[in-house]
Design an enzyme around this catalytic site. Structure first.
Site, PDB file in Angstrom:
ATOM      1  N   TYR A  12       7.128  50.784  29.644  1.00  0.00           N
ATOM      2  CA  TYR A  12       8.455  50.992  28.903  1.00  0.00           C
ATOM      3  C   TYR A  12       8.824  52.444  28.561  1.00  0.00           C
ATOM      4  O   TYR A  12       7.709  53.093  28.384  1.00  0.00           O
ATOM      5  CB  TYR A  12       8.710  49.856  27.731  1.00  0.00           C
ATOM      6  CG  TYR A  12       7.778  50.334  26.630  1.00  0.00           C
ATOM      7  CD1 TYR A  12       6.482  50.184  26.682  1.00  0.00           C
ATOM      8  CD2 TYR A  12       8.319  51.235  25.614  1.00  0.00           C
ATOM      9  CE1 TYR A  12       5.689  50.531  25.581  1.00  0.00           C
ATOM     10  CE2 TYR A  12       7.678  51.415  24.551  1.00  0.00           C
ATOM     11  CZ  TYR A  12       6.227  50.958  24.423  1.00  0.00           C
ATOM     12  OH  TYR A  12       5.414  51.557  23.633  1.00  0.00           O
ATOM     13  N   THR A  55       9.109  51.974  20.031  1.00  0.00           N
ATOM     14  CA  THR A  55       8.960  50.722  20.964  1.00  0.00           C
ATOM     15  C   THR A  55       9.615  49.739  20.505  1.00  0.00           C
ATOM     16  O   THR A  55      10.214  48.899  21.102  1.00  0.00           O
ATOM     17  CB  THR A  55       7.428  50.395  20.978  1.00  0.00           C
ATOM     18  OG1 THR A  55       6.670  51.418  21.488  1.00  0.00           O
ATOM     19  CG2 THR A  55       7.022  48.976  21.499  1.00  0.00           C
ATOM     20  N   LYS A 103      -2.081  53.591  11.122  1.00  0.00           N
ATOM     21  CA  LYS A 103      -2.320  53.103  12.187  1.00  0.00           C
ATOM     22  C   LYS A 103      -3.603  53.342  12.751  1.00  0.00           C
ATOM     23  O   LYS A 103      -4.205  54.340  12.814  1.00  0.00           O
ATOM     24  CB  LYS A 103      -1.214  53.725  13.195  1.00  0.00           C
ATOM     25  CG  LYS A 103      -1.169  52.921  14.623  1.00  0.00           C
ATOM     26  CD  LYS A 103      -0.293  53.373  15.545  1.00  0.00           C
ATOM     27  CE  LYS A 103      -0.143  52.497  17.042  1.00  0.00           C
ATOM     28  NZ  LYS A 103       0.701  52.881  17.833  1.00  0.00           N
ATOM     29  N   GLU A 112     -20.225  68.879  -1.823  1.00  0.00           N
ATOM     30  CA  GLU A 112     -20.930  69.534  -0.525  1.00  0.00           C
ATOM     31  C   GLU A 112     -20.362  71.106  -0.684  1.00  0.00           C
ATOM     32  O   GLU A 112     -21.287  71.819  -0.007  1.00  0.00           O
ATOM     33  CB  GLU A 112     -20.749  68.909   0.822  1.00  0.00           C
ATOM     34  CG  GLU A 112     -21.508  67.636   1.034  1.00  0.00           C
ATOM     35  CD  GLU A 112     -21.387  66.713   2.101  1.00  0.00           C
ATOM     36  OE1 GLU A 112     -21.649  67.310   3.077  1.00  0.00           O
ATOM     37  OE2 GLU A 112     -20.700  65.880   2.116  1.00  0.00           O
ATOM     38  N   THR A 119       5.668  53.063  16.036  1.00  0.00           N
ATOM     39  CA  THR A 119       4.436  53.216  15.172  1.00  0.00           C
ATOM     40  C   THR A 119       3.601  54.245  15.376  1.00  0.00           C
ATOM     41  O   THR A 119       2.992  54.295  14.257  1.00  0.00           O
ATOM     42  CB  THR A 119       3.589  51.938  15.796  1.00  0.00           C
ATOM     43  OG1 THR A 119       3.367  52.019  17.014  1.00  0.00           O
ATOM     44  CG2 THR A 119       4.491  50.566  15.582  1.00  0.00           C
ATOM     45  N   ASP A 120       3.819  55.280  16.063  1.00  0.00           N
ATOM     46  CA  ASP A 120       2.902  56.398  16.352  1.00  0.00           C
ATOM     47  C   ASP A 120       2.809  57.404  15.225  1.00  0.00           C
ATOM     48  O   ASP A 120       1.785  57.830  14.540  1.00  0.00           O
ATOM     49  CB  ASP A 120       2.942  57.082  17.480  1.00  0.00           C
ATOM     50  CG  ASP A 120       2.484  56.294  18.716  1.00  0.00           C
ATOM     51  OD1 ASP A 120       1.884  55.152  18.777  1.00  0.00           O
ATOM     52  OD2 ASP A 120       3.007  56.635  20.080  1.00  0.00           O
TER      53      ASP A 120
END
Ligand code: SIN
Length: 335
Positions: free
Chosen positions: A32, A19, A171, A290, A98-99
């Site tokens: 965009y 982006t 993120k 566990e 950023t993903d």
């Protein structure tokens, strides 16, 4: 007496897309395409960068980070290794979507020495949108790259005035400017106007790092997400397709249904490395609480989320580190 001329620091900016290299259709709309703007044009659009450092730009890719690949990760490593031989280089900034930024940051953190600052930066809003954040983030990242306080630290992410370490950054929000957080460890510093401030001292000694995989694609490792009414089908399919490792995005402390657990045990018996991580956004996954990990030859991810666990396992398998106990030792080493 003549004053010495103060030379500006050199910063290399590697551009990959995202982006931060996107262009909004108009100032009101968030529609965009990520990675539209070339690296040169992106840097030229932020003239203030030239006041901070001698900027060099190398374009590595022009993609949305959902398309980040093993080949581009290795390309980034090679660009950085070459650049670091330049004694005048203060630091490296990588512009990135950023993903998957936390994955690239973590990968680089595991396979590179931590002398000169390496900073990943992106934007939540494209250029041209009324409150675009890319320019401010990029300026902050270059400030961090030139700061003497930023040497000998982990690979960092700089977003929204905040500095995170690669291991703990995640993120956590799809659209907010405050998209990144570090739920386990907190941020490591801030960029406060002119000041780059850290809350922790830098490394006092050389940190260990792994060799990057020698080629792409890296060994196949799948992430399998646990849920209500889970059976073992996806796990069995992954084994049939020749996966070398499975990361369980488990419930709670890395747990899963009896059927999925049975399938994981069968996979481990066939030599597939099983790492129990968690779909919960914070906390550690604990050994032998566990689930009996010793008996099942499982590894636990500690604080690493599934996507970072996957990359670490791929790096280890590429380095021929394949036994669960060796793998566990490295997953358990926090820095
Ligand atoms: C991407 O990750 O390339 C798109 C989204 C973003 O950069 O925020």
């Amino acid at each position: 007496m003549q004053q010495p001329i103060h030379e500006k620091a050199t910063v290399l900016i590697l551009t990959t897309g995202g982006t931060i290299a996107g262009q909004a259709q108009d100032h009101k709309s968030l529609g965009y395409h990520a990675g539209q703007t070339s690296g040169e044009a992106l840097i030229a659009s932020v003239p203030a960068l030239k006041d901070l450092a001698n900027i060099q730009v190398e374009a590595v890719s022009q993609i949305g980070s959902q398309d980040m690949s093993d080949a581009i990760l290795l390309d980034l490593v090679h660009h950085i290794q070459k650049a670091e031989t330049n004694p005048k280089l203060a630091g490296i900034v990588i512009t990135h979507g950023t993903d998957t930024m936390e994955e690239t940051a973590f990968f680089l953190n595991e396979v590179l020495p931590h002398h000169k600052p390496i900073i990943l930066v992106g934007a939540m809003r494209p250029a041209g949108y009324a409150s675009a954040d890319g320019n401010a983030n990029l300026i902050d990242a270059v400030k961090v790259a030139t700061s003497p306080l930023a040497k000998n630290r982990p690979v960092m992410i700089v977003m929204n005035d905040t500095i995170f370490s690669a291991r703990s950054a995640q993120k956590m929000n799809t659209t907010n400017l405050e998209a990144f957080q570090a739920p386990n460890a907190g941020s490591i510093g801030i960029v406060n106007n002119e000041h780059v401030r850290f809350y922790l001292p830098s490394f006092s000694q050389e940190t260990e790092y792994l060799s990057p995989p020698s080629q792409a694609p890296f060994p196949r490792v799948d992430i399998i997400y646990s849920h209500v009414q889970m059976d073992g089908d996806l796990i069995e399919d992954a084994v049939k397709r020749g996966t070398k490792g499975i990361i369980l995005a488990g419930v709670g402390d890395g747990n899963t249904s009896a059927a999925a657990l049975k399938a994981l045990q069968n996979a481990a018996n066939k030599g597939v490395v099983i790492v129990r991580s968690t779909r919960v956004g914070s906390g550690f996954v604990n050994r032998n609480v566990e689930i009996n990990d010793d008996q099942n030859h499982f590894v636990v991810s500690e604080d690493l989320n599934p996507q970072k666990s996957r990359l670490l396992l791929q790096i280890l398998l590429a380095n021929h580190i394949t036994t669960p106990s060796q793998i566990q030792t490295i997953f358990s080493k926090l820095y």
